[in-house]
Enzyme design. Structure first.
Site, PDB file in Angstrom:
ATOM      1  N   CYS A 271       8.070  -4.311 -11.437  1.00  0.00           N
ATOM      2  CA  CYS A 271       7.298  -5.539 -11.661  1.00  0.00           C
ATOM      3  C   CYS A 271       5.988  -5.665 -10.887  1.00  0.00           C
ATOM      4  O   CYS A 271       4.969  -6.002 -11.478  1.00  0.00           O
ATOM      5  CB  CYS A 271       8.161  -6.745 -11.327  1.00  0.00           C
ATOM      6  SG  CYS A 271       9.438  -6.989 -12.554  1.00  0.00           S
ATOM      7  N   PHE A 272       6.022  -5.428  -9.581  1.00  0.00           N
ATOM      8  CA  PHE A 272       4.869  -5.829  -8.766  1.00  0.00           C
ATOM      9  C   PHE A 272       3.567  -5.208  -9.258  1.00  0.00           C
ATOM     10  O   PHE A 272       2.607  -5.906  -9.574  1.00  0.00           O
ATOM     11  CB  PHE A 272       5.104  -5.482  -7.293  1.00  0.00           C
ATOM     12  CG  PHE A 272       6.020  -6.443  -6.587  1.00  0.00           C
ATOM     13  CD1 PHE A 272       6.469  -7.598  -7.222  1.00  0.00           C
ATOM     14  CD2 PHE A 272       6.434  -6.204  -5.295  1.00  0.00           C
ATOM     15  CE1 PHE A 272       7.312  -8.490  -6.571  1.00  0.00           C
ATOM     16  CE2 PHE A 272       7.276  -7.091  -4.628  1.00  0.00           C
ATOM     17  CZ  PHE A 272       7.716  -8.222  -5.270  1.00  0.00           C
TER      18      PHE A 272
END
Ligand code: UDX
Ligand code: UDX
Length: 457
Positions: A271-272
């Site tokens: 995600c990040f």
């Protein structure tokens, strides 16, 4: 009520298992065209490793939780359809390397439009750029003959490794809907599902775009904290300050808070990086280059941290690792997961192999084939070895690098364990999890992210 979920991955599987466990009155069907994955969800060996997940699945599986490959039948039967398909970063065309690839989301919308009849609530759970709900809405309305649709945004905030606790008692549930009466009614139906176990004051409702954007911004803020502390870790190493002491001292300020200040070899996970690149792309699209550059620097700092760590190892090993063996303990992007997406271990292993080292990897949960694929792709390299215990990795090695904070590494009795083996002289702790003092007393040279560099021997 019947709900179905399209996409049986790290998000879809655990989230639906929790809904089914908490709401026995609701039938939950999880579908995915990947037959191997579905077979695994129906077996004793789930495709996702997550502490406590198997117990939750077992509570509901066969009762009101089902896994299948029949996507169309599931769409037809469901009142509410969750979309949990992947949204990787685009690798081609406009926005390559930054924008989210929405091909699976769009394909899903087209399938729903083709087969759904009557009223359906579509819940977008995949992380998407702002206004994707609008695009889904448009596809559904333009392509469906007999369906009426309300699209909601309901981003997932669970973190891998703690998914079950996060789902069981989330800080908040976020639901975005259209401001029309139908939109509000759909949002209320979803609120009612979560209210089976989540206190109502933790369920926030917003407009669609706020909900979509909040997911990107939450991940950007979290990643920013890690890049901030990692930038300071470099300064600590240079000055003799200790990054954990600095983190502790600043974290005591209640405005800053103590969480998410652990310096590391770099953040990973699905995600990040993806979400920040996505945010950056959005900013550029809306002609906000300064905002884009600001957030992009969070990813740049992370890339630097990963390559800095590999360079540090090479430097300390007298500027050459050619022909030397380096044990890599941990490959997953964090402990308690078998997920390796964007893990810092990929670039560290590649950098070390490039320098001519023999890299021997051990991870308690990641299959050898996955490690090989992540590091080498379709190439082969005899200098990458994968073994099935930490001790096997450490035998006869020049240095040990800890890249994931698995609990079992904290408890290795290095003195006893390496008895009789050729003892490595160097330990590089990329997660600050080992007992550094004890190891130094045993004669190891211990280097750790953000810690004072030991004086030259
Ligand atoms: C999720 C979200 O969906 C993603 O947007 C978010 O940013 C990260 O978390 P995740 O569950 O981790 O993704 O992804 P993955 O484990 O890859 O699962 C996605 C599943 O969707 C796969 O099992 C894949 O087979 C399935 N899929 C993909 C479909 O069911 N239909 C498709 O058309 C494409
Ligand atoms: C993240 C978000 O936390 C979650 O809310 C969102 O839904 C998905 O993305 P996840 O990527 O699963 O979750 O794990 P997270 O615990 O956030 O860790 C991400 C990475 O940051 C890991 O590589 C972890 O090791 C690293 N990290 C985390 C640090 O390096 N230092 C920290 O202090 C915290």
């Amino acid at each position: 009520m019947k709900i179905c979920c399209l996409g049986a991955g790290y998000v879809g599987g655990p989230t639906m298992a929790m809904i089914a466990a908490k709401c026995p009155q609701i039938e939950v069907l999880v579908v995915d065209p990947n037959a191997k994955r579905i077979a695994a969800w129906n077996s004793e060996e789930l495709p996702v490793y997550e502490p406590g997940l198997f117990e939750v699945v077992k509570t509901a599986r066969g009762r009101n939780l089902f896994f299948s490959t029949d996507v169309e039948a599931a769409i037809k039967a469901a009142d509410m359809i969750f979309v949990c398909v992947g949204t990787p970063t685009k690798t081609y065309g406009v926005g390559a390397g930054q924008a989210a690839d929405l091909k699976y989301v769009e394909l899903t919308a087209r399938t729903i439009a083709r087969v759904a009849e009557g009223h359906k609530i579509i819940v977008e759970k995949s992380t998407v750029p702002v206004r994707t709900a609008h695009a889904i809405q448009t596809i559904l309305r333009a392509n469906s003959r007999n369906g009426q649709f309300q699209v909601l945004s309901n981003p997932e905030f669970l973190a891998e490794g703690t998914a079950i606790a996060d789902l069981q008692s989330p800080d908040r549930i976020l639901i975005g809907g259209e401001p029309t009466p139908e939109g509000q009614q759909a949002a209320a139906a979803l609120v009612d599902i979560y209210a089976n176990w989540v206190p109502r004051d933790r369920i926030l409702t917003t407009n669609l775009w706020s909900s979509e954007l909040s997911k990107l911004v939450a991940n950007a803020f979290l990643a920013q904290r890690i890049s901030s502390i990692n930038s300071i870790s470099a300064l600590c190493e240079a000055t003799g300050a200790d990054v954990d002491e600095v983190a502790h001292a600043i974290g005591r300020d209640s405005r800053i808070g103590p969480k998410f200040l652990k310096a590391s070899v770099g953040f990973g996970g699905s995600c990040f990086q993806k979400d920040i690149l996505n945010l950056t792309y959005l900013c550029k699209y809306f002609n906000l280059p300064e905002v884009a550059a600001y957030w992009e620097s969070v990813v740049r700092m992370n890339d630097w941290q990963k390559s800095r760590f590999a360079k540090y190892i090479v430097n300390q090993l007298f500027n050459t690792v050619t022909g030397k063996q380096i044990a890599v303990l941990g490959f997953a992007f964090k402990k308690d997961t078998n997920d390796t997406r964007e893990t810092a271990a990929i670039s560290v292993c590649r950098d070390l192999l490039e320098e001519g080292a023999t890299v021997v990897v051990y991870d308690p949960r990641v299959p050898a084939e996955q490690i090989r694929q992540d590091v080498l792709g379709d190439k082969t390299n005899p200098n990458l070895k994968i073994v099935n215990s930490a001790l096997a990795a450490c035998d006869n090695t020049h240095a040990i690098a800890v890249l994931t904070e698995w609990d079992e590494f904290k408890n290795i009795d290095f003195a006893a364990a390496l008895e009789g083996m050729h003892k490595p002289a160097f330990i590089f702790d990329g997660r600050n999890v080992l007992p550094h003092k004890k190891l130094s007393d045993l004669g190891y040279r211990v280097y750790a992210v953000g810690k004072p560099v030991p004086p030259a021997a």
